[in-house]
Design an enzyme around this catalytic site. Sequence first.
Site, PDB file in Angstrom:
ATOM      1  NE  ARG A 168      -2.723   1.228   3.218  1.00  0.00           N
ATOM      2  CZ  ARG A 168      -3.824   1.471   4.335  1.00  0.00           C
ATOM      3  NH1 ARG A 168      -4.982   1.748   4.039  1.00  0.00           N
ATOM      4  NH2 ARG A 168      -3.472   1.416   5.642  1.00  0.00           N
ATOM      5  CG  ASP A 449      -5.037   3.061  10.974  1.00  0.00           C
ATOM      6  OD1 ASP A 449      -6.029   3.594  11.174  1.00  0.00           O
ATOM      7  OD2 ASP A 449      -4.910   2.135  10.131  1.00  0.00           O
TER       8      ASP A 449
END
Length: 535
Positions: A168, A449
């Site tokens: 990613r 996150d």
Amino acid sequence: MDLQAQQTSSQFSFNPAITDQESDVLTDEALAFLHKLASRFAHRVPELLAAREARQAQFDAGDIPDFLPQTASIREDAWSIRGIPADLQDRRLEITGPPERKMVINALNANVKVFMADFEDSFSPVWGPVLQGQRNLTDAIARTISYNNPATGKHYALGDDPAVLICRVRGLHLKEKHVLLDGKPIPGALFDFALYFFRNHKALLENGSGPYFYLPKLQAHQEAAWWNDVFCFAEDELGLSRGTIKATVLIETLPAVFEMDEILFNLKDHIVALNCGRWDYIFSYIKTFRNHPDRVLPDRQVVTMEKPFLNAYSRLLVRTCHRRGAMAMGGMAAFIPSKDPEKNAWVLDKITTDKSLEAKNGHDGTWVAHPGLADTAKSVFDAALGDRKNQLDVTREHDAPITAKELTEPCEGDRTEEGMRHNIRVAVQYIEAWISGNGCVPIYGLMEDAATAEISRASIWQWIKHEKALSNGKTVTADFFRACLEEEMAVLQEEIGEDVFNRGKYVQAASMMEQLTTSDELADFLTLSGYELLD
């Protein structure tokens, strides 16, 4: 390092200059490829970001997102994506995490099908770790990666059957300030993509896999078209057949859910799946409706996938993907295992309930953040799939059409002082970790996150803006928030201990939290201001 032979009209430079220790990653050949990509595509990114701002201005003025009339033919016509490689047809369970060396090994060895190595939401892009992350992934692909824990002496090595690796890259809004094109930082997304692709495509293809990517934060099909152009150019530049690069796009912004067909269409040679990036999607809901007092979310803890607007999003993603031959991935379970048996049983029950809903909706797989939850989540999809690799046969074609009204429906639930104070402590702890170089942090039983921290701070900003009342009758104002922040900093100091508090950057994080939460305008991403504090 002489790149003059590759330079045309644009100037490439590095701040600071590349060292000998970095030249194993930043080779002349890799940088020449990066230079070509950046020269050709970087200038279009500000245009795409400006289009986001223009669209948000319309929402701020009262517009509600809806399906685009000008692309109705794409939604109505019959077409499908190019296809899905064999090693991506079974994605019943994926694990995600930053490309830190021990984590890469543990994730690839976990009882999962895919590991998404993350340079985005669970990663703080300090220059040294960015380059080390690239080294780690190259070593993993070569099957030579290992790690010795200096504290315990424990040795970590890759098993015989590692998970499929997907990278990613950073979102289009993030820059890489150490690499300059004509004096301006290049998009972090191009840096991450170019290095991973150039360094690893041969070995990945020799392994029977390929250069696979997750694309985050897209808001419009024009952004997907930009990525398609990048992919086509990269394939042509290295003599690869069309469709060698494969991408999964995260549908984690509210505008993007109305353009899923268009995103698939514009990437149809390269795309294999869409993913329900639920946490960023909730953040995007807040951001999109920041000026709409009737669409203010309740406590973060009660905004679950059972809520009508989120369940509609999940079902529409499944229907849209499967109609086009693409897979539909479920979202992240952010829980982490607990050492307390009673609490851990509660966590596993939550995981089972969450993943059962996704499997029932027709998703082909799902995400976890911790290897300790892999068996529980995977068992749900094992039961749902039986002897199938995926649920592409679940078309949902007989469902009633999902409307814009369903996708934007206000969410019921309480706003509580307890929830607000919890959000303050979570956001401050995460910001402190991020500006200290750690983007993936266990806090109060969840793996936090950037996305979950964004919800925490943006939610309070919205409550302040609209002076919402809490369940105890108190009104949320900037002054009330500041008082809560000061009190929760004292709580936090007691929780973690004075030594840890003083050694960390908690005061700086609290100041950043205060500025983000009480500013007149809602900042797009906390990582934009945080990045200026990183090396």
